[in-house]
Scaffold this motif. Structure first.
Motif, PDB file in Angstrom:
ATOM      1  N   THR A  30       0.850  -1.190   0.000  1.00 31.92           N
ATOM      2  CA  THR A  30       0.000   0.000   0.000  1.00 31.92           C
ATOM      3  C   THR A  30       0.884   1.238   0.000  1.00 31.92           C
ATOM      4  O   THR A  30       1.982   1.231   0.571  1.00 31.92           O
ATOM      5  CB  THR A  30      -0.930   0.031   1.224  1.00 31.92           C
ATOM      6  N   ALA A  31       0.406   2.270  -0.634  1.00 32.48           N
ATOM      7  CA  ALA A  31       1.125   3.536  -0.672  1.00 32.48           C
ATOM      8  C   ALA A  31       0.153   4.657  -0.347  1.00 32.48           C
ATOM      9  O   ALA A  31      -0.940   4.720  -0.912  1.00 32.48           O
ATOM     10  CB  ALA A  31       1.766   3.769  -2.036  1.00 32.48           C
ATOM     11  N   SER A  32       0.533   5.507   0.566  1.00 33.63           N
ATOM     12  CA  SER A  32      -0.311   6.620   0.974  1.00 33.63           C
ATOM     13  C   SER A  32       0.470   7.922   0.876  1.00 33.63           C
ATOM     14  O   SER A  32       1.691   7.925   0.714  1.00 33.63           O
ATOM     15  CB  SER A  32      -0.809   6.415   2.407  1.00 33.63           C
ATOM     16  N   GLY A  33      -0.240   9.029   0.962  1.00 33.14           N
ATOM     17  CA  GLY A  33       0.412  10.329   0.880  1.00 33.14           C
ATOM     18  C   GLY A  33       0.646  10.801  -0.540  1.00 33.14           C
ATOM     19  O   GLY A  33       1.369  11.780  -0.761  1.00 33.14           O
ATOM     20  N   LEU A  34       0.042  10.094  -1.490  1.00 33.94           N
ATOM     21  CA  LEU A  34       0.153  10.483  -2.900  1.00 33.94           C
ATOM     22  C   LEU A  34      -1.055   9.947  -3.642  1.00 33.94           C
ATOM     23  O   LEU A  34      -1.824   9.140  -3.087  1.00 33.94           O
ATOM     24  CB  LEU A  34       1.437   9.935  -3.518  1.00 33.94           C
ATOM     25  N   THR A  35      -1.243  10.373  -4.866  1.00 36.60           N
ATOM     26  CA  THR A  35      -2.332   9.848  -5.687  1.00 36.60           C
ATOM     27  C   THR A  35      -1.876   8.516  -6.252  1.00 36.60           C
ATOM     28  O   THR A  35      -1.162   8.444  -7.253  1.00 36.60           O
ATOM     29  CB  THR A  35      -2.679  10.833  -6.811  1.00 36.60           C
TER      30      THR A  35
END
Length: 127
Positions: free
Chosen positions: A23-28
């Protein structure tokens, strides 16, 4: 602040399967190409499988072609790596990365920004 987090690593016998998630957060999430890289002891980090932002382009290293499948679900902000027919030589730390420098069907380059990398998850394949 971008955060990239891998999960799903572990110990598996040769011939077995594992699925990694990232998962990746802090970006679109859906705006960026993403990929999986690995580093075995004493070796350089290498690109394993990469995918374009809209899933239209995928890359798999020759060593995993036909055994690994990369996919992404942009609605869940999640990247996957399905690994089948695992071999002892697949043993490595696997890293997830976003905001790749480039991806095509024949090559994949990781990001230069260290914040675009996860911390890695260990996969050990026993013979």
């Amino acid at each position: 602040q971008v955060q990239v987090v891998e999960s799903g690593g572990g110990l598996v016998q040769a011939g077995g399967s594992l699925t990694l998630s990232c998962t990746a957060s802090g970006l679109t999430f859906g705006a960026y190409a993403m990929g999986w890289f690995r580093q075995a002891p004493g070796k350089e980090r290498e690109g394993v499988s990469c995918i374009g932002a809209a899933s239209g382009i995928t890359y798999h290293a020759d060593t995993v072609q036909g055994r690994f499948t990369i996919s992404r679900d942009n609605s869940k902000n999640t990247l996957y790596l399905q690994m089948n027919s695992l071999k002892p030589e697949d043993t490595a730390i696997y890293y997830c990365a976003t905001r790749l420098s480039s991806v095509s069907t024949v090559a994949c380059r990781g990001p230069s920004d260290p914040t675009s990398w996860g911390r890695g998850t260990q996969i050990t394949v026993s013979s």
